[in-house]
Scaffold this motif. Sequence first.
Motif, PDB file in Angstrom:
ATOM      1  N   LEU A 224       0.855  -1.191   0.000  1.00 10.29           N
ATOM      2  CA  LEU A 224       0.000   0.000   0.000  1.00 10.29           C
ATOM      3  C   LEU A 224       0.888   1.237   0.000  1.00 10.29           C
ATOM      4  N   VAL A 225       0.678   2.112  -0.972  1.00  5.68           N
ATOM      5  CA  VAL A 225       1.443   3.351  -1.093  1.00  5.68           C
ATOM      6  C   VAL A 225       0.541   4.506  -0.672  1.00  5.68           C
ATOM      7  N   VAL A 226       0.947   5.222   0.377  1.00  4.55           N
ATOM      8  CA  VAL A 226       0.124   6.302   0.927  1.00  4.55           C
ATOM      9  C   VAL A 226       0.860   7.624   0.763  1.00  4.55           C
ATOM     10  N   ASP A 227       0.321   8.499  -0.061  1.00  8.97           N
ATOM     11  CA  ASP A 227       0.951   9.801  -0.301  1.00  8.97           C
ATOM     12  C   ASP A 227      -0.101  10.736  -0.874  1.00  8.97           C
ATOM     13  N   GLU A 228      -0.087  11.966  -0.386  1.00  7.53           N
ATOM     14  CA  GLU A 228      -1.046  12.956  -0.873  1.00  7.53           C
ATOM     15  C   GLU A 228      -0.828  13.281  -2.346  1.00  7.53           C
ATOM     16  N   VAL A 229       0.424  13.244  -2.794  1.00  8.29           N
ATOM     17  CA  VAL A 229       0.770  13.645  -4.161  1.00  8.29           C
ATOM     18  C   VAL A 229       0.669  12.432  -5.083  1.00  8.29           C
ATOM     19  N   SER A 230      -0.213  12.524  -6.054  1.00 12.85           N
ATOM     20  CA  SER A 230      -0.447  11.378  -6.940  1.00 12.85           C
ATOM     21  C   SER A 230       0.796  11.003  -7.731  1.00 12.85           C
TER      22      SER A 230
ATOM     23  N   LEU B 131       5.078   7.084  -9.065  1.00 14.35           N
ATOM     24  CA  LEU B 131       6.489   6.726  -9.193  1.00 14.35           C
ATOM     25  C   LEU B 131       6.770   5.382  -8.532  1.00 14.35           C
ATOM     26  N   ILE B 132       6.227   5.183  -7.334  1.00 12.11           N
ATOM     27  CA  ILE B 132       6.465   3.929  -6.608  1.00 12.11           C
ATOM     28  C   ILE B 132       5.700   2.782  -7.261  1.00 12.11           C
TER      29      ILE B 132
ATOM     30  N   PHE C 292      -1.496  -1.078  -4.100  1.00 13.51           N
ATOM     31  CA  PHE C 292      -2.695  -0.267  -3.902  1.00 13.51           C
ATOM     32  C   PHE C 292      -2.263   1.135  -3.492  1.00 13.51           C
ATOM     33  N   GLU C 293      -3.189   2.096  -3.633  1.00 16.89           N
ATOM     34  CA  GLU C 293      -2.853   3.486  -3.342  1.00 16.89           C
ATOM     35  C   GLU C 293      -3.867   4.101  -2.383  1.00 16.89           C
ATOM     36  N   ALA C 294      -3.391   5.101  -1.631  1.00 17.49           N
ATOM     37  CA  ALA C 294      -4.262   5.905  -0.776  1.00 17.49           C
ATOM     38  C   ALA C 294      -3.675   7.304  -0.695  1.00 17.49           C
ATOM     39  N   GLU C 295      -4.576   8.312  -0.683  1.00 14.14           N
ATOM     40  CA  GLU C 295      -4.106   9.703  -0.713  1.00 14.14           C
ATOM     41  C   GLU C 295      -3.959  10.317   0.670  1.00 14.14           C
ATOM     42  N   ASP C 296      -4.409   9.645   1.712  1.00  7.09           N
ATOM     43  CA  ASP C 296      -4.247  10.169   3.069  1.00  7.09           C
ATOM     44  C   ASP C 296      -4.452   9.035   4.067  1.00  7.09           C
TER      45      ASP C 296
END
Length: 224
Positions: free
Chosen positions: A17-23, A28-29, A41-45
């Motif tokens: 799970l990659v968690v970062d506000e900046v898409s 990149l990851i 998977f991704e999450a923005e916060d």
Amino acid sequence: MQQIVALAPDQPQYRILVVDEVSENRLLIVRLLKPLGFEVFEAEDGLAAMMECDRHSPNLILMDLQMPRMNGYEATRQIKAQARNQTQNAPIIIALTASALREEAQKMLMAGCDDVIYKPFQAEELFSKMATHLGVSYLYTASAPAPSLQPQALTAADLKIMPESWLQQLHQATVSGDDVWARELIQEVPQADSALVDALSALIEQLRLDLISDLIEPLLHGSD
């Protein structure tokens, strides 16, 4: 240097799970991990991260610090606490923090993070951390053969094959920091001297125009 091309066979399906506000940072990851065979998977916060944890039970979370709604500290605390309450294996959480915020690393470890990676980071560091914490094994490319002329072995004598007018132009390009002009000039080197092209190109890629100018200077002074 060997490059990682895939996950070694007969391993679990690792969920990341990659968690970062900046898409763009997340992308990149994702582009680093997904082609190797990781499920990403991704999450923005932080709030979105908790929801993704419930859905996918990731093995490892790459957690940014500063995010809206819920930051990385609180998200880490809650994810770890929830795993303890449910007597589940908690995911490994690696904090992602800017190099200017190194003092925040201790706070992240106290919040429950298992490790810290400082931005900007190299892909090799990320892969190494994942191997350490998850036991991931990789497949590598074979080592590439070394060029016949290494950049560090380049001497002024190697450049004597080129005319003085060319040397003067390349010197001017390197002194002025014009890497585009330098690359254009290098294309004028005869194909028979491809090793020289490779060595000069490598120095330009390494942003060592100063080394090229240092090699040319004695040749120009010697012609005065």
